[in-house]
Design a protein around this motif. Structure first.
Motif, PDB file in Angstrom:
ATOM      1  N   THR A 153       0.849  -1.186   0.000  1.00  0.00           N
ATOM      2  CA  THR A 153       0.000   0.000   0.000  1.00  0.00           C
ATOM      3  C   THR A 153       0.886   1.238   0.000  1.00  0.00           C
ATOM      4  N   GLU A 154       0.238   2.386  -0.010  1.00  0.00           N
ATOM      5  CA  GLU A 154       0.979   3.655   0.002  1.00  0.00           C
ATOM      6  C   GLU A 154       1.692   3.874   1.331  1.00  0.00           C
ATOM      7  N   VAL A 155       1.138   3.341   2.424  1.00  0.00           N
ATOM      8  CA  VAL A 155       1.733   3.508   3.749  1.00  0.00           C
ATOM      9  C   VAL A 155       2.860   2.487   3.904  1.00  0.00           C
ATOM     10  N   GLU A 156       4.037   2.948   4.333  1.00  0.00           N
ATOM     11  CA  GLU A 156       5.210   2.099   4.487  1.00  0.00           C
ATOM     12  C   GLU A 156       4.950   0.970   5.486  1.00  0.00           C
ATOM     13  N   GLY A 157       5.260  -0.243   5.083  1.00  0.00           N
ATOM     14  CA  GLY A 157       5.127  -1.392   5.967  1.00  0.00           C
ATOM     15  C   GLY A 157       3.736  -1.995   6.013  1.00  0.00           C
ATOM     16  N   GLU A 158       2.758  -1.325   5.478  1.00  0.00           N
ATOM     17  CA  GLU A 158       1.390  -1.843   5.496  1.00  0.00           C
ATOM     18  C   GLU A 158       1.132  -2.615   4.203  1.00  0.00           C
ATOM     19  N   GLU A 159       0.425  -3.724   4.313  1.00  0.00           N
ATOM     20  CA  GLU A 159       0.101  -4.534   3.144  1.00  0.00           C
ATOM     21  C   GLU A 159      -1.402  -4.704   3.060  1.00  0.00           C
ATOM     22  N   LYS A 160      -1.906  -4.898   1.849  1.00  0.00           N
ATOM     23  CA  LYS A 160      -3.335  -5.126   1.709  1.00  0.00           C
ATOM     24  C   LYS A 160      -3.581  -6.472   1.041  1.00  0.00           C
ATOM     25  N   PHE A 161      -4.691  -7.073   1.381  1.00  0.00           N
ATOM     26  CA  PHE A 161      -5.071  -8.370   0.834  1.00  0.00           C
ATOM     27  C   PHE A 161      -6.452  -8.225   0.205  1.00  0.00           C
ATOM     28  N   PRO A 162      -6.534  -7.709  -1.031  1.00  0.00           N
ATOM     29  CA  PRO A 162      -7.844  -7.475  -1.620  1.00  0.00           C
ATOM     30  C   PRO A 162      -8.607  -8.749  -1.952  1.00  0.00           C
ATOM     31  N   TYR A 163      -7.935  -9.766  -2.472  1.00  0.00           N
ATOM     32  CA  TYR A 163      -8.590 -11.012  -2.844  1.00  0.00           C
ATOM     33  C   TYR A 163      -7.577 -12.130  -2.670  1.00  0.00           C
TER      34      TYR A 163
END
Length: 145
Positions: free
Chosen positions: A77-87
């Motif tokens: 994601t745009e935020v450092e260290g954050e990840e997203k799991f959309p699907y």
């Protein structure tokens, strides 16, 4: 650490004990060898490129095969260290056989092979045994003092 189902237990070195192991023969040792074949190690394999998404594989390595339990595509994601799991995608076993085979080949090309996982397993078992022996010696020295 390896999952040692039915793994060998440590015998009393001095031969003292309650006599339970007194008649141990080669047949019992063969059973221990078979139990060692059931042991496995869990792996998390992350394949990434410079700034794009990553592939995360959760695998279990047995002596004779490697299984892929789960696979995710992780996007940053745009935020450092954050990840997203959309699907998260379908279960690995629900993928078409040719896709499954291709993903196994993909991992193999990156060094996830039976020889590598068997080496890791043997190394971890040996290290665990050495640490146990070292710990027992420290305990013995402490009790003697």
């Amino acid at each position: 650490m390896p999952n040692l189902e039915g793994g060998p237990e440590f015998d009393d070195e001095d031969g003292e004990g309650d006599g339970e192991n007194a008649g141990k023969d080669d047949e019992d040792e063969e059973e221990d060898d078979e139990g060692a074949g059931d042991s496995s190690i869990s792996l998390k394999v992350v394949v990434s490129k410079d700034s794009g998404p990553k592939l995360e594989f959760t695998c279990t390595a047995f002596r004779e095969e490697i299984t892929i339990d789960d696979m995710l595509i992780v996007e940053k994601t745009e935020v450092e260290g954050e990840e997203k799991f959309p699907y998260e995608g379908p279960e690995f076993t629900e993928l078409p056989p040719n896709v499954q085979k291709g993903l196994f080949k993909f991992l193999e090309q990156r060094g996830v092979t039976l020889s590598a996982t068997n080496y890791m397993h043997d190394y971890m078992v040996t290290k665990q045994t050495q640490e146990y022996i070292r710990w027992m010696r420290k305990l013995k020295d402490f009790v003697k003092q």
